[in-house]
Every structure is written in C-alpha cells, then in structure tokens.
Design a protein around this motif. Sequence first.
Motif, PDB file in Angstrom:
ATOM      1  N   GLN A 283       0.684  -1.146  -0.377  1.00 18.94           N
ATOM      2  CA  GLN A 283      -0.175   0.414   0.479  1.00 18.94           C
ATOM      3  C   GLN A 283       0.775   1.367   0.128  1.00 18.94           C
ATOM      4  O   GLN A 283       0.710   2.547  -0.318  1.00 18.94           O
ATOM      5  N   GLY A 284       2.173   1.264   0.065  1.00 20.09           N
ATOM      6  CA  GLY A 284       3.279   2.477   0.966  1.00 20.09           C
ATOM      7  C   GLY A 284       2.598   2.977   1.240  1.00 20.09           C
ATOM      8  O   GLY A 284       2.930   4.554   1.385  1.00 20.09           O
ATOM      9  N   ASN A 285       1.418   2.411   2.505  1.00 17.76           N
ATOM     10  CA  ASN A 285       1.133   4.146   3.296  1.00 17.76           C
ATOM     11  C   ASN A 285       0.868   3.400   4.645  1.00 17.76           C
ATOM     12  O   ASN A 285      -0.105   2.116   5.295  1.00 17.76           O
ATOM     13  N   ILE A 286       1.977   3.583   5.788  1.00 17.44           N
ATOM     14  CA  ILE A 286       2.226   2.649   6.978  1.00 17.44           C
ATOM     15  C   ILE A 286       0.990   2.932   7.896  1.00 17.44           C
ATOM     16  O   ILE A 286      -0.005   1.600   8.628  1.00 17.44           O
ATOM     17  N   PRO A 287       0.719   4.312   8.258  1.00 18.18           N
ATOM     18  CA  PRO A 287      -0.761   3.862   9.188  1.00 18.18           C
ATOM     19  C   PRO A 287      -1.999   3.256   8.254  1.00 18.18           C
ATOM     20  O   PRO A 287      -2.542   2.593   8.926  1.00 18.18           O
ATOM     21  N   LEU A 288      -2.024   3.180   6.773  1.00 15.33           N
ATOM     22  CA  LEU A 288      -2.808   2.220   6.331  1.00 15.33           C
ATOM     23  C   LEU A 288      -2.808   0.741   6.633  1.00 15.33           C
ATOM     24  O   LEU A 288      -4.191   0.336   6.698  1.00 15.33           O
ATOM     25  N   ALA A 289      -1.608   0.592   6.975  1.00 17.35           N
ATOM     26  CA  ALA A 289      -1.409  -1.053   6.892  1.00 17.35           C
ATOM     27  C   ALA A 289      -2.447  -1.145   7.950  1.00 17.35           C
ATOM     28  O   ALA A 289      -2.431  -1.881   7.953  1.00 17.35           O
ATOM     29  N   TRP A 290      -1.794  -0.513   8.966  1.00 14.26           N
ATOM     30  CA  TRP A 290      -1.989  -1.064  10.784  1.00 14.26           C
ATOM     31  C   TRP A 290      -3.715  -0.622  11.005  1.00 14.26           C
ATOM     32  O   TRP A 290      -3.867  -1.425  11.797  1.00 14.26           O
ATOM     33  N   SER A 291      -3.902   0.130   9.615  1.00 12.17           N
ATOM     34  CA  SER A 291      -5.571   0.435  10.134  1.00 12.17           C
ATOM     35  C   SER A 291      -6.045  -0.642   9.776  1.00 12.17           C
ATOM     36  O   SER A 291      -7.290  -1.263   9.968  1.00 12.17           O
ATOM     37  N   ILE A 292      -5.606  -1.320   8.398  1.00 14.07           N
ATOM     38  CA  ILE A 292      -6.379  -1.730   7.425  1.00 14.07           C
ATOM     39  C   ILE A 292      -6.073  -3.458   8.964  1.00 14.07           C
ATOM     40  O   ILE A 292      -7.365  -3.734   8.973  1.00 14.07           O
ATOM     41  N   THR A 293      -4.854  -4.002   9.392  1.00 13.27           N
ATOM     42  CA  THR A 293      -5.228  -4.887   9.787  1.00 13.27           C
ATOM     43  C   THR A 293      -5.525  -5.225  11.266  1.00 13.27           C
ATOM     44  O   THR A 293      -6.263  -5.683  11.723  1.00 13.27           O
ATOM     45  N   PHE A 294      -5.885  -3.429  11.844  1.00 17.17           N
ATOM     46  CA  PHE A 294      -6.710  -3.729  13.586  1.00 17.17           C
ATOM     47  C   PHE A 294      -7.986  -3.867  12.995  1.00 17.17           C
ATOM     48  O   PHE A 294      -8.570  -4.119  13.572  1.00 17.17           O
ATOM     49  N   TYR A 295      -8.273  -3.469  12.370  1.00 15.24           N
ATOM     50  CA  TYR A 295     -10.161  -4.015  11.362  1.00 15.24           C
ATOM     51  C   TYR A 295     -10.539  -5.130  11.241  1.00 15.24           C
ATOM     52  O   TYR A 295     -10.707  -5.696  11.255  1.00 15.24           O
ATOM     53  N   LEU A 296      -8.658  -6.016  10.380  1.00 14.14           N
ATOM     54  CA  LEU A 296      -9.490  -7.989  10.742  1.00 14.14           C
ATOM     55  C   LEU A 296      -9.211  -7.764  11.835  1.00 14.14           C
ATOM     56  O   LEU A 296     -10.035  -9.006  12.440  1.00 14.14           O
ATOM     57  N   MET A 297      -8.444  -8.067  13.068  1.00 16.15           N
ATOM     58  CA  MET A 297      -8.878  -8.217  14.283  1.00 16.15           C
ATOM     59  C   MET A 297     -10.019  -7.655  14.322  1.00 16.15           C
ATOM     60  O   MET A 297     -10.650  -9.158  15.778  1.00 16.15           O
ATOM     61  N   ALA A 298     -10.236  -6.847  14.414  1.00 21.02           N
ATOM     62  CA  ALA A 298     -11.767  -6.334  15.076  1.00 21.02           C
ATOM     63  C   ALA A 298     -13.426  -6.886  14.654  1.00 21.02           C
ATOM     64  O   ALA A 298     -13.951  -7.990  15.021  1.00 21.02           O
ATOM     65  N   GLY A 299     -12.644  -7.894  13.080  1.00 18.19           N
ATOM     66  CA  GLY A 299     -14.109  -8.510  12.645  1.00 18.19           C
ATOM     67  C   GLY A 299     -14.415 -10.045  13.120  1.00 18.19           C
ATOM     68  O   GLY A 299     -14.756 -10.523  13.400  1.00 18.19           O
ATOM     69  N   LEU A 300     -12.789 -10.655  13.608  1.00 20.80           N
ATOM     70  CA  LEU A 300     -12.262 -11.901  14.288  1.00 20.80           C
ATOM     71  C   LEU A 300     -12.575 -11.975  15.455  1.00 20.80           C
ATOM     72  O   LEU A 300     -13.739 -12.834  15.510  1.00 20.80           O
ATOM     73  N   PHE A 301     -12.930 -10.717  15.805  1.00 19.57           N
ATOM     74  CA  PHE A 301     -13.181 -11.046  17.089  1.00 19.57           C
ATOM     75  C   PHE A 301     -15.113 -10.642  17.023  1.00 19.57           C
ATOM     76  O   PHE A 301     -15.549 -11.163  18.290  1.00 19.57           O
ATOM     77  N   LEU A 302     -15.149  -9.768  16.752  1.00 22.91           N
ATOM     78  CA  LEU A 302     -16.362  -9.563  16.336  1.00 22.91           C
ATOM     79  C   LEU A 302     -17.352 -11.572  15.885  1.00 22.91           C
ATOM     80  O   LEU A 302     -18.222 -11.651  16.841  1.00 22.91           O
ATOM     81  N   ALA A 303     -16.438 -12.399  15.150  1.00 24.14           N
ATOM     82  CA  ALA A 303     -16.876 -13.456  14.329  1.00 24.14           C
ATOM     83  C   ALA A 303     -16.850 -14.158  15.996  1.00 24.14           C
ATOM     84  O   ALA A 303     -17.865 -14.932  16.060  1.00 24.14           O
ATOM     85  N   LEU A 304     -15.650 -13.968  16.985  1.00 27.71           N
ATOM     86  CA  LEU A 304     -15.691 -14.593  18.070  1.00 27.71           C
ATOM     87  C   LEU A 304     -16.492 -14.366  19.267  1.00 27.71           C
ATOM     88  O   LEU A 304     -17.526 -15.718  19.276  1.00 27.71           O
ATOM     89  N   THR A 305     -16.885 -13.349  19.200  1.00 24.56           N
ATOM     90  CA  THR A 305     -18.541 -13.073  20.369  1.00 24.56           C
ATOM     91  C   THR A 305     -19.375 -13.219  19.809  1.00 24.56           C
ATOM     92  O   THR A 305     -20.574 -13.781  20.545  1.00 24.56           O
ATOM     93  N   LEU A 306     -19.851 -13.298  18.446  1.00 21.45           N
ATOM     94  CA  LEU A 306     -21.274 -13.725  18.415  1.00 21.45           C
ATOM     95  C   LEU A 306     -21.157 -15.855  17.903  1.00 21.45           C
ATOM     96  O   LEU A 306     -21.958 -16.213  18.658  1.00 21.45           O
ATOM     97  N   TYR A 307     -19.984 -16.118  17.494  1.00 17.54           N
ATOM     98  CA  TYR A 307     -19.781 -17.366  17.925  1.00 17.54           C
ATOM     99  C   TYR A 307     -20.200 -18.335  18.884  1.00 17.54           C
ATOM    100  O   TYR A 307     -20.260 -18.942  19.888  1.00 17.54           O
ATOM    101  N   HIS A 308     -19.336 -17.722  19.888  1.00 15.44           N
ATOM    102  CA  HIS A 308     -19.058 -17.898  21.128  1.00 15.44           C
ATOM    103  C   HIS A 308     -21.240 -17.646  22.341  1.00 15.44           C
ATOM    104  O   HIS A 308     -21.240 -18.463  23.121  1.00 15.44           O
ATOM    105  N   ARG A 309     -21.541 -16.751  21.679  1.00 13.27           N
ATOM    106  CA  ARG A 309     -23.163 -15.892  22.283  1.00 13.27           C
ATOM    107  C   ARG A 309     -23.049 -17.502  22.156  1.00 13.27           C
ATOM    108  O   ARG A 309     -24.756 -18.075  22.671  1.00 13.27           O
ATOM    109  N   PHE A 310     -23.662 -17.838  20.875  1.00 12.63           N
ATOM    110  CA  PHE A 310     -24.847 -19.074  20.653  1.00 12.63           C
ATOM    111  C   PHE A 310     -24.062 -20.896  20.689  1.00 12.63           C
ATOM    112  O   PHE A 310     -25.019 -21.961  21.125  1.00 12.63           O
ATOM    113  N   ILE A 311     -22.744 -20.809  21.265  1.00 12.41           N
ATOM    114  CA  ILE A 311     -21.618 -22.542  21.585  1.00 12.41           C
ATOM    115  C   ILE A 311     -21.118 -22.606  22.974  1.00 12.41           C
ATOM    116  O   ILE A 311     -21.886 -23.820  23.358  1.00 12.41           O
ATOM    117  N   LEU A 312     -21.491 -21.117  23.079  1.00  8.49           N
ATOM    118  CA  LEU A 312     -20.884 -21.744  25.168  1.00  8.49           C
ATOM    119  C   LEU A 312     -21.516 -22.455  25.369  1.00  8.49           C
ATOM    120  O   LEU A 312     -22.896 -22.296  25.627  1.00  8.49           O
TER     121      LEU A 312
END
Length: 435
Positions: A176-205
């Motif tokens: 991307q040639g843009n360090i802030p954008l690169a890290w922003s995308i990475t953290f958005y992916l982590m947010a999406g992953l954790f949202l998926a984990l939250t929903l999964y555990h809401r039904f599976i625990l």
Amino acid sequence: MMTIRDTNHSMSVKRRNPWNWIPTLYFAEGLPYVAVMTIAVIMYKRLGLSNTEITLYTSWLYLPWTIKPLWSPFVDLVKTKRSWIIAMQGLIAAGFAGIAFFIPTTHFVQLTLAFFWLMAFSSATHDIAADGFYMLGLNNKEQSFFVGIRNTFYRFANIFGQGILVMLAGWLETSQGNIPLAWSITFYLMAGLFLALTLYHRFILPHPDTDIKREGLTASKLLEDFLKTFISFFQKKHLGLMFFFLLTYRLGESQLAKIASPFLLDDAEQGGLTLSTATVGMIYGTIGVIALLLGGIISGFLVSRDGFKKWILPMALAINLPDLLYVWMAAATPDNPLFISICVAIEQLGYGFGFTAYMLYLIYIAEGEHKTAHYAIGTGFMALGMMIPGMPAGWIQEHIGYTNFFIWVCICTIPGIIASLMIRNRLDDSFGKKI
C-alpha cells in the motif's frame, strides 16, 4: 412445567462438546493480550514514536493485569461468567475497531491508547471469567484433559498475533505504501475476527448449571472476604525473599522484551538491525514463539521427572544468559536474517525454559487455604515486575545506545539468579515431581 423441547435443549447444552469452545475461547483470551503487549510496540515504532514513548505508554498497559485480583471477586457478584465472557469479547472487538479507526488521525497516540486501555481492562476481566467458566463448564476429568489444549491455543494466539498479523501488516506497508493505512487495515481485521468470535461464543458456549449469580453475596461481604485473603497473603513465611524473587526473576527480561522489536526494526544509524516489519513478524513472532513453546515443553518434562529444586537454577540461567546474544547483535549488527533468527530463537527457547520456574514458584507460594486467590495475587505481582522496569527501558536505551542497554539488561539479570539460589535452599525435593 418443563416441556419436551426444554428438556431436549437442556440435554443438548449439557452434552455440548468442549472441542467446540475450548480452543476458540482460549484463542480469544490470548489475542488481545499479545495485541496490547507486543503488537502495540511494533505498531507504534512503525508509526514513528520514540523508544522512550513506546516503553512508557505500553508498560502502563500492564496495569489491568497487575490489579485484576482486586476486582476478580466481583465477577461472581454480577451476572454469570458466560455473560461476562460475551460482554468482554464485544468490548475487545470495539477496542480493535477504535484503534483501527483512529490510527490515520492527527491525535492517533492519545486516541489509540484510550482504546488499548479499554481492550486491556476488558481482556483482564475476560481472563477472570474464562478461567472460572472453564472450571464450571467441564468436569474434573475434562479439565485435566483440556488443560494442554487450552494452553496450546493460547500460545497459537501469540503466533497468530506476533507472527501472522505483524507479517500481514508488513506486507500491507509494502503493497500500500502507507504505514498508517496498513496498520489500520490490520486492526480492522482483528476487530472483525473478534466480532465473529463474540457471536460464535454467544451461541456455542454451554450453560452450566453452576454458572449462576451467587445469591446472598453482597459487595461488602465480598470486600471483607477479599481483604482477609489479601492480608493472609502477606503473612506468609519468608515474605522478603518471596518478593525478591517475584520482582527480580524477570528484571532483565522485562526490559529486553520492550526493546527487542524496536532494536530489530531500527535502522543502522540508530544502532538497529534494519529489518522489515514482515521479517520481524517471522523472526520474533513465529520462530521465536515456537522456540518459546519448545522451551516450556522441555522444562515441564524435566521438572516432572526430577523435581523443581533440581532445575530452578538451570532455569534461572536459561532465562538470563541468552540475553548476551543481544549484546553481540548490537555490537556486530549482523545483516544475515538467519543469524538473527538463530539468536532470537535461542533467547526465546531459554525464556520458555526458564519461565516455568516462575509459574511453579507461584504455585508453590499459593499452597494453603486460599490457594486460588493467592495464586491470582501472585500473578498480579508478576505483572508488576514486568510493568515497572519496562517503563524506563526506552529512555535508558536512547541515552546509552543499544549495545550498552543490552549490557545493562545482562547486569539486571544477576539479582534474579541470586534469588533463585536462595529459593532453591528452601524448596522441598519432591515439589513438582510426578509421583
């Protein structure tokens, strides 16, 4: 009256396979911790903060884990542990999203730190609830069987965070040639992953029968009981020696851990090794973590065979002596990633081998009437021993340079080795040995 449908639902809940939730629950426990403690250091370095700022700001983030024993009793008072898990995972997802959103902004330091604090407190509370839920959701036989599984997936979160995600951020920096954008995308992916984990555990625990709000408990009664337990911790024998060990065993490592990644990333003019973000993710976050896991496995086998007393001094030497490799790297500034990988792997192997001594000592001092609570208090002092020395590490490094800093780290390892020698003389020969 309970209907057939209700009965079937209850039976399906009780029969829910632990393989469906143990791995994901402990992956979810490990990822925010590694994000706060390691990924944050690398991210802030790539975003231009000084080592002084990085170590001061990120060391403060240890505070929630340091003081979590103070509010752990109240997790029993409000709601169920299952409810706490779901709520904290949702807050962690919000923390990741907030960091991602504010990285490209002008005041990114203050704003991202605010969300790191949210994540740190949520993660520490999640640890309390998840560990309690583990004991409620499994019988004794299952608890013994899955202890290795949960630790494996917690460590896998370390590899995923320090390794794969950092490598992804490095690849995005380049593409991307843009360090802030690169890290922003990475953290958005982590947010999406954790949202998926939250929903999964809401039904599976599962909904264990024992995971209920404890009736008859009041805040004042809990506080009274906690104060009695806390005071009893400070009535243990050889208190001075105990704290000497707890606060010095990782005195060198607590400073090295904060500076290792900045050292690998800094360019040659500043005394660093000029590695790319992706390479640091591979070396420190993947090869290093695998070596750390291997060291822990080896030490566990040896202690179960021979006892803690025999291995405490070798463990103290293993966690401290490999720090000399960083002195050599800072002085020689090797440019071969293979040599650097070998040095990091050896240091992390020693750390994994030696850290077992710390955990065993926490178990040793926790023996008695309030075993669980005293162990939790001990882990608070463990976090304190990492937090306080880590704060000035960047300031020290920037004033004396990398080579002298790593020499200073090696000097700081001496008290921990002395403490281990003193502790060794008071240990039972059979402690830690598999009977």
